[in-house]
Design a protein around this motif. Structure first.
Motif, PDB file in Angstrom:
ATOM      1  N   TYR A 110       0.837  -1.201   0.000  1.00 62.73           N
ATOM      2  CA  TYR A 110       0.000   0.000   0.000  1.00 62.73           C
ATOM      3  C   TYR A 110       0.876   1.258   0.000  1.00 62.73           C
ATOM      4  N   ASP A 111       2.025   1.208   0.699  1.00 59.98           N
ATOM      5  CA  ASP A 111       2.935   2.368   0.765  1.00 59.98           C
ATOM      6  C   ASP A 111       3.494   2.750  -0.597  1.00 59.98           C
ATOM      7  N   ASP A 112       3.489   1.818  -1.541  1.00 64.67           N
ATOM      8  CA  ASP A 112       4.033   2.081  -2.877  1.00 64.67           C
ATOM      9  C   ASP A 112       2.989   2.622  -3.854  1.00 64.67           C
ATOM     10  N   ALA A 113       1.779   2.885  -3.367  1.00 67.33           N
ATOM     11  CA  ALA A 113       0.719   3.366  -4.255  1.00 67.33           C
ATOM     12  C   ALA A 113       1.077   4.726  -4.842  1.00 67.33           C
ATOM     13  N   GLU A 114       0.836   4.862  -6.114  1.00 70.01           N
ATOM     14  CA  GLU A 114       1.041   6.127  -6.821  1.00 70.01           C
ATOM     15  C   GLU A 114      -0.173   7.019  -6.559  1.00 70.01           C
ATOM     16  N   ILE A 115       0.051   8.248  -6.137  1.00 69.38           N
ATOM     17  CA  ILE A 115      -1.050   9.182  -5.878  1.00 69.38           C
ATOM     18  C   ILE A 115      -1.501   9.765  -7.212  1.00 69.38           C
ATOM     19  N   THR A 116      -2.818   9.682  -7.460  1.00 69.14           N
ATOM     20  CA  THR A 116      -3.367  10.215  -8.719  1.00 69.14           C
ATOM     21  C   THR A 116      -4.274  11.403  -8.425  1.00 69.14           C
ATOM     22  N   ILE A 117      -4.288  12.334  -9.326  1.00 70.22           N
ATOM     23  CA  ILE A 117      -5.164  13.501  -9.228  1.00 70.22           C
ATOM     24  C   ILE A 117      -6.287  13.298 -10.220  1.00 70.22           C
ATOM     25  N   PRO A 118      -7.539  13.508  -9.775  1.00 65.77           N
ATOM     26  CA  PRO A 118      -8.686  13.207 -10.655  1.00 65.77           C
ATOM     27  C   PRO A 118      -8.642  13.874 -11.998  1.00 65.77           C
TER      28      PRO A 118
END
Length: 118
Positions: A110-118
């Motif tokens: 989970y810590d490796d999740a890429e943050i996406t912007i809508p």
């Protein structure tokens, strides 16, 4: 039984906080994606959230690259730190999936999740 090793990417929406596992898998001739299920499993004594995609034979004559995105129902917890994506062949005449195993899956933290912007 054939093994279908998925390539995965985990994302987390900056606005909603929802995790999504994105997967790409190459299916050989005669196979198609039939269902996707989620649930908690244990691998080497550790709890892992598992997303399991089931494939069945469909009579196709061509190899197919299948892409899909699945919103993950389980947030990370102190015990659950990974998501495991498994692609598994349905047993002949049965659409149910047996116990998933780590050998035919791909883990992502989970810590490796890429943050996406809508």
């Amino acid at each position: 039984m054939k093994l279908f090793k998925p390539f995965v990417n985990l994302t987390k929406s900056a606005s909603t906080g929802v995790y999504t596992i994105n997967s790409v898998v190459s299916l050989p001739k005669d196979y198609a994606l039939s269902s996707i299920e989620q649930g908690l499993i244990e691998i080497d004594g550790k709890k892992v959230w598992s997303v399991t995609a089931t494939v069945t034979t469909n009579g196709s004559l061509e190899t197919d690259i299948v892409e899909f995105a699945v919103p993950v129902k389980q947030e990370p917890t102190d015990e659950i730190k990974k998501v495991n994506m498994i692609v598994k062949q349905a047993l002949s005449g049965d659409s149910s999936v047996g116990n998933p195993v780590a050998d035919n899956g791909t883990d992502v933290n989970y810590d490796d999740a890429e943050i996406t912007i809508p």
